[in-house]
Scaffold this motif. Sequence first.
Motif, short mmCIF file in Angstrom:
data_model
loop_
_atom_site.label_atom_id
_atom_site.label_comp_id
_atom_site.label_asym_id
_atom_site.label_seq_id
_atom_site.Cartn_x
_atom_site.Cartn_y
_atom_site.Cartn_z
N GLU A 18 -6.90 5.82 -7.20
CA GLU A 18 -6.04 5.61 -8.36
C GLU A 18 -6.72 6.13 -9.63
O GLU A 18 -6.10 6.80 -10.45
N PHE A 19 -8.02 5.86 -9.77
CA PHE A 19 -8.78 6.35 -10.91
C PHE A 19 -8.80 7.88 -10.94
O PHE A 19 -8.60 8.51 -11.98
N ILE A 20 -9.04 8.49 -9.80
CA ILE A 20 -9.09 9.95 -9.71
C ILE A 20 -7.73 10.56 -10.04
O ILE A 20 -7.65 11.56 -10.76
N ALA A 21 -6.65 9.96 -9.57
CA ALA A 21 -5.31 10.46 -9.86
C ALA A 21 -5.02 10.39 -11.36
O ALA A 21 -4.46 11.33 -11.94
N LYS A 22 -5.41 9.28 -12.00
CA LYS A 22 -5.20 9.15 -13.45
C LYS A 22 -6.03 10.18 -14.22
O LYS A 22 -5.55 10.77 -15.18
N LEU A 23 -7.26 10.40 -13.78
CA LEU A 23 -8.12 11.38 -14.42
C LEU A 23 -7.55 12.79 -14.29
O LEU A 23 -7.53 13.56 -15.25
N LYS A 24 -7.06 13.12 -13.11
CA LYS A 24 -6.44 14.43 -12.90
C LYS A 24 -5.22 14.61 -13.79
O LYS A 24 -5.00 15.69 -14.35
N ASP A 25 -4.40 13.56 -13.94
CA ASP A 25 -3.23 13.64 -14.82
C ASP A 25 -3.63 13.88 -16.26
O ASP A 25 -3.03 14.69 -16.96
N LYS A 26 -4.68 13.19 -16.72
CA LYS A 26 -5.15 13.37 -18.09
C LYS A 26 -5.64 14.80 -18.31
O LYS A 26 -5.34 15.42 -19.33
N ASN A 65 -5.17 5.50 6.07
CA ASN A 65 -5.53 5.21 4.68
C ASN A 65 -6.69 4.22 4.67
O ASN A 65 -6.75 3.31 5.47
N HIS A 66 -7.62 4.40 3.74
CA HIS A 66 -8.75 3.50 3.58
C HIS A 66 -8.47 2.56 2.41
O HIS A 66 -8.51 2.99 1.26
N PRO A 67 -8.18 1.28 2.66
CA PRO A 67 -7.85 0.36 1.57
C PRO A 67 -8.97 0.17 0.56
O PRO A 67 -8.71 -0.03 -0.61
N GLU A 68 -10.22 0.28 0.98
CA GLU A 68 -11.33 0.08 0.05
C GLU A 68 -11.45 1.21 -0.96
O GLU A 68 -12.08 1.07 -1.99
N PHE A 69 -10.83 2.35 -0.69
CA PHE A 69 -10.86 3.47 -1.61
C PHE A 69 -9.64 3.50 -2.53
O PHE A 69 -9.50 4.40 -3.35
N MET A 85 0.84 -1.17 0.00
CA MET A 85 0.00 0.00 0.00
C MET A 85 0.89 1.24 0.00
O MET A 85 1.97 1.24 0.57
N LYS A 86 0.42 2.26 -0.68
CA LYS A 86 1.14 3.53 -0.71
C LYS A 86 0.32 4.57 0.04
O LYS A 86 -0.87 4.76 -0.24
N CYS A 87 0.93 5.22 1.00
CA CYS A 87 0.25 6.22 1.80
C CYS A 87 -0.12 7.41 0.92
O CYS A 87 0.72 7.95 0.20
N ARG A 88 -1.38 7.83 1.01
CA ARG A 88 -1.83 8.96 0.21
C ARG A 88 -1.37 10.29 0.79
O ARG A 88 -1.42 11.30 0.12
#
Length: 66
Positions: free
Chosen positions: A50-58, A41-45, A1-4
């Motif tokens: 990850e999806f939100i981070a990719k969307l922000k990068d795009k 950190n919430h593992p279920e999120f 896991m990577k700490c947000r």
Amino acid sequence: MKCRMCGFEFDETKLENRGCVSCGKHDNCNQVHCPNCGFGNHPEFEEEFEFIAKLKDKLRNRINGH
């Protein structure tokens, strides 16, 4: 896991009490606390973040490209 919060990578399965040391709610807690900074950190999120981070990068790349 990577700490947000701090970006520290750790194996959450090797943490005693999910890394929590303060509140005592180990049975009902859904957080995994980072051993580096203590952030919960919430593992279920994980997939959602990850999806939100990719969307922000795009979006950032699209804005910077114009």
